[in-house]
Design an enzyme around this catalytic site. Structure first.
Site, PDB file in Angstrom:
ATOM      1  N   LYS A   3       0.826  -1.206   0.000  1.00  0.00           N
ATOM      2  CA  LYS A   3       0.000   0.000   0.000  1.00  0.00           C
ATOM      3  C   LYS A   3       0.859   1.255   0.000  1.00  0.00           C
ATOM      4  O   LYS A   3       2.038   1.228   0.357  1.00  0.00           O
ATOM      5  CB  LYS A   3      -0.930   0.003   1.216  1.00  0.00           C
ATOM      6  CG  LYS A   3      -0.216   0.104   2.557  1.00  0.00           C
ATOM      7  CD  LYS A   3      -1.204   0.173   3.703  1.00  0.00           C
ATOM      8  CE  LYS A   3      -0.476   0.342   5.036  1.00  0.00           C
ATOM      9  NZ  LYS A   3      -1.410   0.531   6.155  1.00  0.00           N
ATOM     10  N   TYR A  36      19.006  29.846   2.002  1.00  0.00           N
ATOM     11  CA  TYR A  36      18.017  30.763   2.571  1.00  0.00           C
ATOM     12  C   TYR A  36      18.352  31.102   4.009  1.00  0.00           C
ATOM     13  O   TYR A  36      18.653  30.224   4.816  1.00  0.00           O
ATOM     14  CB  TYR A  36      16.617  30.133   2.528  1.00  0.00           C
ATOM     15  CG  TYR A  36      16.001  30.087   1.155  1.00  0.00           C
ATOM     16  CD1 TYR A  36      15.649  31.252   0.482  1.00  0.00           C
ATOM     17  CD2 TYR A  36      15.755  28.864   0.541  1.00  0.00           C
ATOM     18  CE1 TYR A  36      15.065  31.213  -0.766  1.00  0.00           C
ATOM     19  CE2 TYR A  36      15.169  28.803  -0.720  1.00  0.00           C
ATOM     20  CZ  TYR A  36      14.826  29.976  -1.370  1.00  0.00           C
ATOM     21  OH  TYR A  36      14.248  29.919  -2.611  1.00  0.00           O
TER      22      TYR A  36
END
Length: 338
Positions: free
Chosen positions: A33, A243
């Site tokens: 899954k 950043y």
């Protein structure tokens, strides 16, 4: 772009260990899954089928239809049931049985103590009656353990409760129905496995989540995560990276940018507590959407080879590290470790 390598040798090694616990290949149902826990649905399904696995478990019909031809049966955990000789459906509510077409293969999920979903013990007789009256095929009866990977007695009382469920189902006349309850942790704890199948998820991918106090199994991670160099530069002392400039260069350094970021499913993390790659390079500054920086010049670097180690750093679990990886990342199967 960044990519994932799947090691067939490690995957088959894990299946060997689990087959020994279960007693036979046909007793292993591989849980695929959520894109095979981020490993890649088609890739893992194909390797499992080549190994000789006959049973799989998926989240929905879309996943089931992509791999149905590879297995004798695919259990669908949560979607609209359809008549298909290769598909069976987990049913967690009695009301659902009133709307299922005759001859659909269902597997009643019984709530033995997890209290997340499942038919209650008080509703079991009603569910079995509906199955009979509507001509639905009761292919299986299942449950799920809430604490199989914890050193408590809860595993044992849930097991005992499920044993009573089995008796009630048989007494109702369902003598061809299969039973299954074991996930990875429960199978690894089992001494004499005696059910039809075990639904094995995290263990096939190489992780034993049992705590200290249990005998550890010899499982090996299947997935490794790699990034490619996008650019490189020489930085001088005092220059700042990324950043916010959260990493200040302490000396002349050769720094490269690699094509992996949180847009690919890699955690942004904390620039002040940097993750260290498998090759010993700490991430410099902030991880951005598509890039991260390392003091490195190689064309490709292995960012993660052991999701359990990475999970410990980020304060999470291996499941989250692998399922977060985007399906768009290319997956490559290697016969042996690299």
């Amino acid at each position: 772009m960044a990519y994932i390598v799947l090691c067939k040798e490690n995957f088959y090694h894990n299946l060997d260990q689990l087959t020994l616990k279960a007693g036979a290949k046909h007793k292993i149902a591989v849980v695929l899954k959520d894109n095979a826990y981020g490993h890649g649905l088609e890739e893992m399904a194909q390797m499992a089928a080549e190994y000789g696995i006959k049973e799989a478990v998926v989240a929905d019909n879309d996943e089931a239809l992509r791999i149905r031809e590879l297995f004798t049966n695919v259990l669908v955990l949560g979607d609209t049931p359809r008549i298909d000789k290769r598909l069976s459906y987990a049913i967690s509510e009695v009301e659902s049985l009133r709307h299922i077409a005759p001859e659909v293969k269902v597997e009643l999920k019984v709530d033995t103590g997890m209290h997340r979903n499942g038919i209650s013990l008080q509703e079991l007789d009603e569910a079995l009656t509906l199955v009979k009256d509507r001509g639905i095929q009761l292919f299986g009866v299942m449950t799920h353990y809430r604490s199989a990977d914890e050193l408590t007695s809860e595993f044992f009382w849930q097991k005992k409760t499920f044993a009573s469920v089995k008796s009630r189902v048989r007494q109702a006349g369902f003598d061809q129905t299969r039973f299954h309850s074991c996930n990875s942790a429960a199978l690894l704890r089992s001494v004499d496995f005696d059910e039809t199948i075990a639904r094995v998820g995290i263990a096939i991918y190489g992780f034993d989540t049992l705590p200290k106090g249990f005998e550890k199994s010899d499982l090996r991670p299947v997935l490794s995560l790699w990034a490619r160099r996008a650019s490189r530069r020489t930085l001088r002392p005092g220059q700042r990276v990324g950043y916010g400039g959260e990493f200040t260069v302490p000396k002349t350094m050769k720094v490269s940018t690699y094509d992996l970021g949180y847009g690919d499913g890699w955690p942004r993390g904390d620039a002040h507590d940097p993750y260290v790659t498998e090759e010993g390079c700490r991430i410099l500054g902030r991880v951005s959407m598509d890039y991260l920086s390392l003091e490195e010049e190689k064309e490709t670097v292995c960012i993660m080879r052991d999701a359990a180690r990475a999970a410990r750093h980020f304060g999470t679990i291996p499941y989250e590290m692998t399922t977060a990886l985007q399906p768009t990342l290319p997956r490559r199967i290697h016969e042996e470790k690299i």
